[in-house]
Design a protein around this motif. Structure first.
Motif, PDB file in Angstrom:
ATOM      1  N   VAL A 110       0.841  -1.200   0.000  1.00  0.00           N
ATOM      2  CA  VAL A 110       0.000   0.000   0.000  1.00  0.00           C
ATOM      3  C   VAL A 110       0.878   1.253   0.000  1.00  0.00           C
ATOM      4  N   LEU A 111       0.565   2.191  -0.903  1.00  0.00           N
ATOM      5  CA  LEU A 111       1.223   3.500  -0.940  1.00  0.00           C
ATOM      6  C   LEU A 111       0.315   4.594  -0.391  1.00  0.00           C
ATOM      7  N   THR A 112      -0.960   4.554  -0.783  1.00  0.00           N
ATOM      8  CA  THR A 112      -1.951   5.542  -0.351  1.00  0.00           C
ATOM      9  C   THR A 112      -3.205   4.794   0.052  1.00  0.00           C
ATOM     10  N   ASP A 113      -3.722   5.113   1.229  1.00  0.00           N
ATOM     11  CA  ASP A 113      -4.919   4.435   1.721  1.00  0.00           C
ATOM     12  C   ASP A 113      -5.867   5.472   2.303  1.00  0.00           C
ATOM     13  N   GLN A 114      -6.864   5.850   1.508  1.00  0.00           N
ATOM     14  CA  GLN A 114      -7.896   6.778   1.944  1.00  0.00           C
ATOM     15  C   GLN A 114      -9.237   6.091   1.757  1.00  0.00           C
ATOM     16  N   SER A 115     -10.278   6.647   2.315  1.00  0.00           N
ATOM     17  CA  SER A 115     -11.582   5.982   2.243  1.00  0.00           C
ATOM     18  C   SER A 115     -12.071   5.797   0.811  1.00  0.00           C
ATOM     19  N   ASP A 116     -11.680   6.696  -0.107  1.00  0.00           N
ATOM     20  CA  ASP A 116     -12.158   6.604  -1.484  1.00  0.00           C
ATOM     21  C   ASP A 116     -11.036   6.450  -2.512  1.00  0.00           C
ATOM     22  N   PHE A 117      -9.812   6.176  -2.053  1.00  0.00           N
ATOM     23  CA  PHE A 117      -8.675   6.091  -2.968  1.00  0.00           C
ATOM     24  C   PHE A 117      -7.614   5.188  -2.360  1.00  0.00           C
ATOM     25  N   LEU A 118      -7.270   4.112  -3.064  1.00  0.00           N
ATOM     26  CA  LEU A 118      -6.276   3.156  -2.593  1.00  0.00           C
ATOM     27  C   LEU A 118      -5.268   2.929  -3.714  1.00  0.00           C
ATOM     28  N   VAL A 119      -3.984   3.155  -3.424  1.00  0.00           N
ATOM     29  CA  VAL A 119      -2.916   2.946  -4.404  1.00  0.00           C
ATOM     30  C   VAL A 119      -1.950   1.921  -3.837  1.00  0.00           C
ATOM     31  N   MET A 120      -1.596   0.940  -4.676  1.00  0.00           N
ATOM     32  CA  MET A 120      -0.663  -0.102  -4.272  1.00  0.00           C
ATOM     33  C   MET A 120       0.418  -0.242  -5.339  1.00  0.00           C
ATOM     34  N   THR A 121       1.599  -0.692  -4.922  1.00  0.00           N
ATOM     35  CA  THR A 121       2.708  -0.867  -5.855  1.00  0.00           C
ATOM     36  C   THR A 121       3.273  -2.274  -5.740  1.00  0.00           C
ATOM     37  N   ASN A 122       3.772  -2.762  -6.858  1.00  0.00           N
ATOM     38  CA  ASN A 122       4.443  -4.048  -6.883  1.00  0.00           C
ATOM     39  C   ASN A 122       5.942  -3.769  -6.780  1.00  0.00           C
ATOM     40  N   PRO A 123       6.563  -4.066  -5.633  1.00  0.00           N
ATOM     41  CA  PRO A 123       7.986  -3.761  -5.480  1.00  0.00           C
ATOM     42  C   PRO A 123       8.886  -4.553  -6.427  1.00  0.00           C
ATOM     43  N   LYS A 124       8.375  -5.630  -7.000  1.00  0.00           N
ATOM     44  CA  LYS A 124       9.189  -6.440  -7.910  1.00  0.00           C
ATOM     45  C   LYS A 124       9.351  -5.797  -9.282  1.00  0.00           C
ATOM     46  N   ASP A 125       8.323  -5.055  -9.744  1.00  0.00           N
ATOM     47  CA  ASP A 125       8.429  -4.480 -11.088  1.00  0.00           C
ATOM     48  C   ASP A 125       8.149  -2.979 -11.142  1.00  0.00           C
ATOM     49  N   GLY A 126       7.797  -2.359 -10.016  1.00  0.00           N
ATOM     50  CA  GLY A 126       7.585  -0.918  -9.973  1.00  0.00           C
ATOM     51  C   GLY A 126       6.241  -0.441 -10.488  1.00  0.00           C
ATOM     52  N   PHE A 127       5.364  -1.348 -10.908  1.00  0.00           N
ATOM     53  CA  PHE A 127       4.044  -0.937 -11.392  1.00  0.00           C
ATOM     54  C   PHE A 127       3.172  -0.526 -10.213  1.00  0.00           C
ATOM     55  N   ARG A 128       2.291   0.439 -10.476  1.00  0.00           N
ATOM     56  CA  ARG A 128       1.345   0.914  -9.466  1.00  0.00           C
ATOM     57  C   ARG A 128      -0.071   0.747  -9.988  1.00  0.00           C
ATOM     58  N   VAL A 129      -0.979   0.431  -9.077  1.00  0.00           N
ATOM     59  CA  VAL A 129      -2.391   0.347  -9.421  1.00  0.00           C
ATOM     60  C   VAL A 129      -3.184   1.089  -8.354  1.00  0.00           C
ATOM     61  N   GLY A 130      -4.247   1.733  -8.791  1.00  0.00           N
ATOM     62  CA  GLY A 130      -5.074   2.480  -7.862  1.00  0.00           C
ATOM     63  C   GLY A 130      -6.543   2.226  -8.126  1.00  0.00           C
ATOM     64  N   LEU A 131      -7.323   2.355  -7.088  1.00  0.00           N
ATOM     65  CA  LEU A 131      -8.774   2.240  -7.179  1.00  0.00           C
ATOM     66  C   LEU A 131      -9.340   3.503  -6.553  1.00  0.00           C
ATOM     67  N   GLN A 132     -10.209   4.197  -7.294  1.00  0.00           N
ATOM     68  CA  GLN A 132     -10.753   5.451  -6.796  1.00  0.00           C
ATOM     69  C   GLN A 132     -12.254   5.514  -6.999  1.00  0.00           C
ATOM     70  N   GLU A 133     -12.934   5.927  -5.929  1.00  0.00           N
ATOM     71  CA  GLU A 133     -14.368   6.166  -6.006  1.00  0.00           C
ATOM     72  C   GLU A 133     -14.587   7.597  -6.469  1.00  0.00           C
TER      73      GLU A 133
END
Length: 160
Positions: A110-133
Motif C-alpha cells: 500500500v502506498l496511499t490508503d484513503q476511504s475513497d482512494f487506494l494505491v498499491m505498488t508491486n515492489p518487484k516491477d515498480g508498477f502501481r495500481v489504484g482504485l478510486q471512487e
C-alpha cells in the motif's frame, strides 16, 4: 469521474526496475502490455467481474519529463485509467476490500490508503495500481488506474 483523470497523475511513478538510468528496462511496448494485463486480471478478480471502460484512451505512453527517481530524461511510462462497469454502488466497499486482498496476496504494498482512494505498488516491477471512487451525491462509480515505472522506449539506455 473527472477525478479519475487527475488521480492518474498521482498514481504514475517513474522509478526504474533497477538503478535509475544505468540498466536495461522492459520496453515501452512491454510496459503497455503489462499495464493492460494488470487491469484485466484485477477486474476479473473483483466481485461481479466488472468490465473495463477506457478513460481517455486506456493505457497510453507518457514521457517521464521530470522523473521522480532522479533518473535521466528520455524514458517513458505506460499508464491510464478505466471505469469499472457495470458495478452496483452498494458493492463499492466490497470491491475495495477485494482489490486490496487480491493485490496483497500478489506481493503489492500500500502506498496511499484513503476511504475513497487506494494505491498499491508491486515492489518487484515498480508498477502501481489504484482504485478510486468518484461521482456525485446520486451516482457513484469506481475507476481503476494502472501505471508502469519509467522505462527506456526500446529497453536500453542510449549510448554515451
Amino acid at each position: 469521474m473527472a477525478i479519475l483523470a487527475a488521480a492518474t497523475l498521482g498514481v504514475t511513478g517513474c522509478s526504474l526496475l533497477t538503478r535509475p538510468g544505468t540498466q536495461k528496462t522492459i520496453t515501452l511496448a512491454q510496459a503497455e502490455q503489462r499495464a493492460n494485463s494488470y487491469a484485466q486480471q484485477i477486474s476479473q478478480a473483483l466481485p461481479g467481474r466488472p468490465g473495463l471502460v477506457p478513460n481517455a484512451g486506456g493505457v497510453i505512453p507518457t514521457e517521464c519529463g521530470d522523473p521522480n527517481d532522479n533518473g535521466p530524461q528520455g524514458r517513458s511510462s505506460a499508464g491510464g485509467g478505466f471505469f469499472l462497469e457495470p458495478l452496483s454502488q452498494d458493492r463499492i466497499p466490497e470491491v475495495f476490500t477485494s482489490f486490496r486482498g487480491y493485490l496483497t496476496k500478489r506481493g503489492f504494498k500500500v502506498l496511499t490508503d484513503q476511504s475513497d482512494f487506494l494505491v498499491m505498488t508491486n515492489p518487484k516491477d515498480g508498477f502501481r495500481v489504484g482504485l478510486q471512487e468518484g461521482g456525485d451525491a446520486t451516482v457513484k462509480g469506481l475507476g481503476l488506474i494502472v501505471s508502469s515505472p519509467c522505462v527506456w522506449p526500446n529497453g536500453t539506455p542510449p549510448s554515451k
